[in-house]
Design a protein around this motif. Structure first.
Motif, short mmCIF file in Angstrom:
data_model
loop_
_atom_site.label_atom_id
_atom_site.label_comp_id
_atom_site.label_asym_id
_atom_site.label_seq_id
_atom_site.Cartn_x
_atom_site.Cartn_y
_atom_site.Cartn_z
N CYS A 56 0.90 -1.32 0.01
CA CYS A 56 -0.03 0.01 -0.15
C CYS A 56 0.90 1.27 -0.08
CB CYS A 56 -0.97 -0.05 1.18
SG CYS A 56 -2.37 -1.02 0.99
N ARG A 57 1.95 1.18 0.62
CA ARG A 57 2.79 2.27 0.97
C ARG A 57 3.59 2.71 -0.56
NH1 ARG A 57 5.07 0.12 6.12
NH2 ARG A 57 3.67 1.31 7.93
N ALA A 58 3.86 1.29 -1.22
CA ALA A 58 4.44 1.56 -2.59
C ALA A 58 3.63 1.92 -3.69
CB ALA A 58 5.07 -0.08 -3.14
N SER A 59 2.18 1.62 -3.40
CA SER A 59 1.50 2.42 -4.43
C SER A 59 1.17 3.90 -4.16
CB SER A 59 -0.03 1.53 -4.26
OG SER A 59 -0.65 2.23 -3.02
N ARG A 60 1.45 4.38 -3.13
CA ARG A 60 1.54 5.74 -3.08
C ARG A 60 2.51 6.59 -3.38
NH1 ARG A 60 -0.95 4.23 2.14
NH2 ARG A 60 0.92 4.87 3.11
N THR A 61 3.72 5.92 -3.97
CA THR A 61 5.05 6.38 -4.06
C THR A 61 4.94 7.39 -5.52
OG1 THR A 61 6.24 4.50 -3.13
CG2 THR A 61 7.41 5.82 -4.95
N CYS A 62 4.56 6.96 -6.57
CA CYS A 62 4.35 7.79 -7.66
C CYS A 62 3.32 7.11 -8.53
CB CYS A 62 5.46 7.74 -8.36
SG CYS A 62 6.11 6.23 -9.05
N THR A 63 2.86 7.88 -9.74
CA THR A 63 1.76 7.41 -10.37
C THR A 63 2.08 5.91 -11.23
OG1 THR A 63 1.19 9.70 -10.77
CG2 THR A 63 0.31 7.98 -12.42
N SER A 64 3.35 5.77 -11.79
CA SER A 64 3.38 4.62 -12.41
C SER A 64 3.51 3.45 -11.51
CB SER A 64 4.73 4.78 -13.11
OG SER A 64 5.94 4.88 -12.09
N TRP A 65 3.92 3.59 -10.24
CA TRP A 65 4.13 2.46 -9.19
C TRP A 65 2.34 2.32 -8.88
CZ3 TRP A 65 8.17 1.61 -5.22
CH2 TRP A 65 9.41 1.68 -5.73
N ASN A 66 1.83 3.21 -8.54
CA ASN A 66 0.34 3.18 -8.22
C ASN A 66 -0.39 2.20 -9.38
OD1 ASN A 66 -2.63 4.14 -8.54
ND2 ASN A 66 -2.16 4.40 -6.34
N HIS A 67 0.17 2.65 -10.58
CA HIS A 67 -0.84 2.02 -11.57
C HIS A 67 -0.24 0.42 -11.65
CE1 HIS A 67 -2.74 1.49 -15.67
NE2 HIS A 67 -1.80 1.14 -16.04
N ALA A 68 0.82 0.23 -11.61
CA ALA A 68 1.41 -0.85 -11.66
C ALA A 68 0.69 -1.93 -10.75
CB ALA A 68 2.90 -0.97 -11.60
N ILE A 69 0.74 -1.45 -9.35
CA ILE A 69 0.15 -2.11 -8.18
C ILE A 69 -1.38 -2.27 -8.17
CG2 ILE A 69 -0.01 -2.11 -5.71
CD1 ILE A 69 2.88 -1.09 -5.62
N ARG A 70 -2.06 -1.15 -8.33
CA ARG A 70 -3.39 -1.16 -8.43
C ARG A 70 -3.96 -1.98 -9.39
NH1 ARG A 70 -6.13 3.34 -6.35
NH2 ARG A 70 -8.48 2.82 -6.83
N ASN A 71 -3.47 -2.10 -10.62
CA ASN A 71 -3.94 -2.83 -11.78
C ASN A 71 -3.57 -4.28 -11.82
OD1 ASN A 71 -5.61 -0.77 -12.38
ND2 ASN A 71 -3.83 0.14 -13.42
#
Length: 161
Positions: A56-71
């Motif tokens: 969850c913390r990694a998903s808040r790092t940046c937009t590309s990490w959020n997209h990669a993790i969330r999806n």
């Protein structure tokens, strides 16, 4: 102002010498995002090594990490299967309803913590709603409360025997 070289941005073979323009390019690449540089399978493997809080913390790092993790539903599935041990019915119902693993985890994570603590006896000494720790509680459906009540009744019967 110093001019930078417009050389090809290909990676160099390990063990070759770097000249000054290669060093500058290497510096820029090291500042790049590994999610954008590596294949999806590799980034998934990296993120799959994280516990739920770190993910969850990694998903808040940046937009590309959020997209990669969330999806990436497979990242969330393993965490859902872990909490399924406590919330089997809830997880199975959400899977049948077609929720993504990420949404299933969001819907059931806090509930699983409360349910686990209750079933393991943490709240067995509480005799009224006023005594419940407000911050630890979360809304639960009647079936979940029924499971907790059944566990409490079994615990009381064991004490009497």
């Amino acid at each position: 102002m110093k001019k930078t070289s417009k050389k090809n941005n290909n990676f160099k073979i390990p063990g070759t010498e770097l000249n000054s323009s290669d060093a500058e390019r290497g510096k820029k690449e090291s500042q790049s995002n590994f999610v954008e540089l590596l294949p999806l399978e590799v980034t998934s493997k990296i993120f799959s090594q994280l516990d739920i809080q770190s993910l969850c913390r990694a998903s808040r790092t940046c937009t590309s990490w959020n997209h990669a993790i969330r999806n990436n539903d497979s990242l969330w599935k393993s965490h859902c299967l872990t909490i399924r041990a406590v919330c089997q019915r809830e997880i199975d119902d959400d899977v049948k309803s077609g929720y993504t693993w990420r949404v299933i985890l969001l819907r059931n994570y806090q509930k699983s913590k409360v349910k686990y603590e209750w079933l393991s006896g943490r709240y067995s000494n509480i005799r009224s709603p006023v005594s419940l720790p407000e911050k630890a509680m979360c809304p639960m459906d009647a079936d979940t409360w029924g499971e907790i009540l059944d566990a409490e009744l079994e615990r009381e019967v064991e004490k009497l025997q």
